[in-house]
Design a protein around this motif. Structure first.
Motif, short mmCIF file in Angstrom:
data_model
loop_
_atom_site.label_atom_id
_atom_site.label_comp_id
_atom_site.label_asym_id
_atom_site.label_seq_id
_atom_site.Cartn_x
_atom_site.Cartn_y
_atom_site.Cartn_z
N UNK A 1 0.81 -1.21 0.00
CA UNK A 1 0.00 0.00 0.00
C UNK A 1 0.86 1.27 0.00
N UNK A 2 1.90 1.23 0.82
CA UNK A 2 2.77 2.42 0.89
C UNK A 2 3.47 2.64 -0.45
N UNK B 1 6.48 15.79 -9.03
CA UNK B 1 7.46 16.27 -10.02
C UNK B 1 6.76 16.66 -11.32
N UNK B 2 5.88 15.74 -11.79
CA UNK B 2 5.30 15.92 -13.13
C UNK B 2 4.31 17.09 -13.19
N UNK C 1 1.93 6.19 -7.05
CA UNK C 1 0.83 6.95 -7.64
C UNK C 1 0.97 8.46 -7.39
N UNK C 2 1.34 8.81 -6.18
CA UNK C 2 1.31 10.23 -5.79
C UNK C 2 2.63 10.96 -5.98
#
Length: 562
Positions: free
Chosen positions: A157-158, A170-171, A164-165
């Motif tokens: 999960x981590x 950055x993007x 995902x986050x």
């Protein structure tokens, strides 16, 4: 306190590293624990069961097989060294006690049952231990499965959340910054970037917003100035009487003033942005402007009357690159009207002067006739002076009349075959007296006579003018040479003198109107050679000069064969 991107990356990676390390250590711990439990079961309890089984088999053969006692003893010794469970020591001791009694009294079999019971007790103790330790191993395995599964789930999960986050950290700023830069490149200085991050990207967004704000202020201030200057320049250009057309580097029309629009007969809005060559296809004046060279006089019907314009093509440069052009149609109508008025005035005055001058010449001729009366020497000198002045005035008025014909385009030519020898002979005859006064001889170098297509009268006038100039600048007792030679379909008539010559820098202007070489005699109007040039070129001929300072000059005219 703002956290830097490098710190975020470091903390994230350290956190992942700690989780992976914890997962690995926990896995190793449970694997080792399970391994130890399995080894204990196999090494201790299982071996005790084997020893007990071997002892029971050996006890069955005490009476039949002599070596059974030794086998029993060996397994009993091993069992005594492998006591691990509570109560196992007492049972093993009971087996040892009975076994020793049997060795002393082999025939006493009453104790075998007791010994077997003790061995069975040892087996029971080890089987119970195996079952208990198996349950412990099962519990350990279950605990390991539970904790490792839990830790693995948390880790997944981590990592999933991180994957995902974290890239968006950055993007997203990079994407927003890229879009904002694109907007700035399109001169949208209102664009701003709003980021809640308190890191380098947040600082970069604030810097970008500051830059965009300054660009917006600069653009607005400059735009106002540029708009004002544009309006001012447009007003000035539209007030000019000259037609102005601006082109860009691709020859598309950028602007034109009201005068240019009237001359072209098209509204400015219909031309701006269009390729000039496409307009020239449908507009005769534009086509003419593109073809004509600079400085050519154009007669254009504009503002209800004929006007005259001179075209100039100016290059607009940025460094060494040409970034556009400006076509300027200078309105020379007032100058043309003044020139026309001057020409008409000169023609009228010259024509009006010619009659009284001729009368003066006739009167001086009559006064010189002895039949009218005898004159004293002083009177004859006065009459000769009057006649000379009258001749000069008549020559000047003749030149002015000829120039008036040239300027008004009213040169009347009688082109027909003419003998070059006759033209030369008439010209020499006309200047023979002035040549004799200066002791200058005229030498004719003509191998044969050629028929040329020319106006004999005007060509003779030109040759007389060239001979007169040659005699004027030739030294006394020198010679002027007249030649005629054929060059293909052209006949060249030339007049050469041995005077001081003409400097090269003046040779290009010698045929201009009113031009006289500096330092020369100021007699004459400076129109003679200009009229000669117009007369010869009107006959499709050419006129020129070859001269070197100190070596004399050679003037020539070239006319086509008849």
């Amino acid at each position: 306190m703002a956290m830097r991107i490098k710190t975020k990356l470091t903390l994230g990676l350290v956190f992942l590293f700690v989780l992976i390390l914890l997962f690995g250590l926990l896995s190793i711990f449970y694997i080792n624990r399970l391994s130890n439990d399995a080894n204990v079961i196999l090494k201790d309890n299982h071996e005790s069961l084997v020893y007990c089984t071997n002892m029971l088999k050996a006890a069955e053969r005490f009476n039949d097989h002599p070596g059974a006692i030794d086998d029993f003893k060996q397994n009993l010794d091993k069992q005594e060294n492998n006591i691990t469970e509570p109560g196992e020591k007492e049972a093993t001791y009971s087996v040892r006690k009975v076994f020793e009694q049997l060795r002393v009294n082999p025939g006493d079999t009453s104790q075998l049952a007791t010994m077997r019971l003790s061995i069975y007790e040892i087996q029971a103790l080890n089987q119970q231990a195996i079952q208990r330790k198996n349950e412990i191993a099962a519990n350990t395995s279950e605990d390991a499965r539970l904790w490792l599964t839990l830790l693995f789930s948390v880790l997944v999960l981590i990592v999933f959340t991180f994957v995902v986050n974290f890239p968006s950290v950055i993007s997203k700023p990079v994407r927003l910054l890229s879009e904002a830069i694109q907007e700035i490149s399109n001169k949208n200085y209102k664009k701003r970037i709003y980021l809640e991050q308190k890191d380098e990207f947040g600082a970069l967004a604030n810097t970008f917003n500051t830059m965009a704000e300054k660009l917006d202020d600069y653009e607005n201030s400059n735009l106002a100035k540029i708009t004002f200057e544009k309006k001012r320049i447009e007003t000035i250009i539209n007030q000019m009487r000259d037609g102005i057309i601006g082109l860009d580097a691709n020859r598309n029309i950028l602007f034109l003033n009201a005068i240019a629009g009237k001359m072209l007969g098209v509204q400015e809005s219909a031309l701006v942005g269009k390729y000039v060559a496409d307009i020239a296809v449908q507009n005769d004046l534009m086509r003419k402007l593109l073809k004509e060279e600079d400085g050519v006089e154009l007669k254009i019907y504009a503002e209800g009357r004929e006007s005259y314009f001179s075209k100039d093509l100016l290059d607009v440069k940025s460094g060494a690159d040409i970034i556009g052009q400006v076509i300027v149609l200078r309105n020379i109508t007032p100058f043309h009207e003044l020139n026309e008025a001057k020409t008409n005035f000169i023609a009228t005055v010259s024509h009006e002067l010619k009659t009284p001058i001729s009368s003066i010449k006739m009167s001086t001729k009559l006064l010189g006739d002895e039949r009218v009366g005898l004159l004293s020497d002083e009177q004859r000198e006065l009459i000769a002076s009057i006649e000379g002045d009258a001749n000069r005035l008549l020559k000047i008025t003749t030149e002015l009349l000829n120039m008036a014909q040239v300027e008004t385009g009213q040169i009347q030519l009688k082109l027909q075959p003419a003998e070059s020898a006759e033209i030369i002979a008439m010209a020499i005859q006309a200047v023979q007296a002035s040549a004799a006064q200066k002791a200058v001889s005229i030498s004719v170098s003509v191998s044969e006579s050629y028929k040329i297509l020319a106006d004999a009268e005007k060509t003779t006038w030109v040759l007389i003018n060239l001979l007169t100039n040659a005699i004027r600048f030739a030294p006394e007792f020198s010679r002027v040479i007249v030649q005629a030679k054929k060059q293909g379909n052209i006949v060249e008539l030339s007049v050469a003198d041995s005077g001081k010559g003409i400097e090269e820098k003046y040779q290009l202007n010698i045929f201009d109107r009113y031009f006289r070489v500096p330092g020369e005699q100021k007699s004459g109007t400076g129109l003679g050679l200009a009229i000669c040039k117009e007369f010869i070129e009107a006959q499709q001929g050419t006129i020129g000069v070859n001269s070197k300072p100190g070596e004399g000059s050679e003037f020539y005219i070239r006319l086509p064969l008849a």
